[in-house]
Design an enzyme around this catalytic site. Structure first.
Site, short mmCIF file in Angstrom:
data_model
loop_
_atom_site.label_atom_id
_atom_site.label_comp_id
_atom_site.label_asym_id
_atom_site.label_seq_id
_atom_site.Cartn_x
_atom_site.Cartn_y
_atom_site.Cartn_z
N THR A 20 0.80 -1.23 0.00
CA THR A 20 0.00 0.00 0.00
C THR A 20 0.83 1.28 0.00
OG1 THR A 20 -0.17 -0.03 2.43
CG2 THR A 20 -1.90 -1.17 1.18
N ASP A 59 0.14 -4.87 3.50
CA ASP A 59 1.49 -4.45 3.88
C ASP A 59 1.59 -2.93 3.82
OD1 ASP A 59 4.49 -5.07 4.23
OD2 ASP A 59 4.45 -3.79 2.46
N TYR A 64 5.67 4.92 4.28
CA TYR A 64 4.78 5.00 3.13
C TYR A 64 3.84 6.21 3.21
CZ TYR A 64 6.14 0.13 2.12
OH TYR A 64 6.84 -1.02 1.84
#
Length: 261
Positions: A20, A59, A64
């Site tokens: 992601t 994940d 991120y």
């Protein structure tokens, strides 16, 4: 979707996992084309497609961008609850002001996990992997972080510890310290194959990253089937924003399984 054991952790994971990074960060990534971050409706559609396909592993990572935060907001709108998902996140790396910073001290790891729990709106995480800075041959420097993860396991805040490394030597050094290894494999990079075999023999869960070479794989379906055929692989994590691509990846793995039958 085929389900596989995550080593000896007692956790079952879908053979295909959803990465992601693309829902939270579009700076400093290595994909062949740039992209805009999706709106909430698009993320929900992607998560709904994942659930329809039987994908349970999600994940994410603090590095991120807004990925953890958005998942915490949007996962409750998909499915019946937290138990529908196996959530893997990371610790040790943050992405701020266009660059990564790393801290593997015990206080930093504990603070990172506590922040991830808040962002993801959950009272436990299934897997937390140390997010290597690439200097992972010097494995002793990660020991305080490993001890912190072990303490979090004892507190019931995480179910399994892991290591996402950058080199075979680094991965090999960390095998005895954690429950799960995240390792690289694709047709153009096979250096981690011996480490995958050693991890499997030691009862460790194995998550494969970069199976499609960050979008550069010439034949994505074949690349996925090759990774799935490796003994000991628990799940292959692939990032995408496209429900159609997610479906195609799942069908490639299903076709490979049916071809073996």
């Amino acid at each position: 979707m085929e389900m596989r054991p995550l080593g000896s952790t007692g956790i079952m994971v879908s053979l295909l996992g959803l990465g992601t990074v693309k829902i939270g960060r579009n700076e400093g990534v290595k994909y062949p084309r740039g992209f805009e971050l999706p709106d909430d409706a698009s993320v929900i559609a992607l998560l709904e497609q994942a659930q329809e396909l039987g994908i349970t592993l999600i994940d994410t990572a603090p590095a991120y961008g807004r990925s953890e935060e958005r998942l915490g907001q949007l996962l409750p709108e998909v499915g019946s609850g937290r138990a529908d998902w196996v959530i893997a996140t990371k610790a040790g790396e943050w992405f701020e002001d266009g660059r990564s910073r790393f801290d593997f001290s015990a206080p930093a790891i504990i603070a990172s996990v506590e922040t991830s729990l808040r962002r993801l709106r959950t009272d436990y995480l299934d897997v937390v992997l140390l997010h290597s800075d690439g200097i992972d041959e010097a494995g002793d420097r990660f020991l305080p972080a490993v001890e912190a993860l072990d303490g979090l396991k004892r507190r019931g805040l995480i179910r399994a510890s892991g290591f996402s490394g950058k080199t075979p030597d680094g991965g090999r050094r960390m095998l005895g310290c954690v429950d799960v290894m995240m390792l690289t494999y694709n047709p153009g990079y096979t250096d981690d194959l011996p480490v995958i075999a050693e991890a499997a023999a030691a009862g460790k869960g194995v998550l494969i990253k970069k199976a499609l070479a960050s979008g550069h794989a010439a034949d994505p379906a074949q690349a996925l089937r090759m990774a799935a055929a490796i003994t000991g692989v628990s799940s292959i994590v692939v990032g995408t924003l496209s429900p159609a691509n997610l479906h195609a990846n799942a069908m490639a793995l299903r076709a490979g399984r049916e071809g073996e039958a």
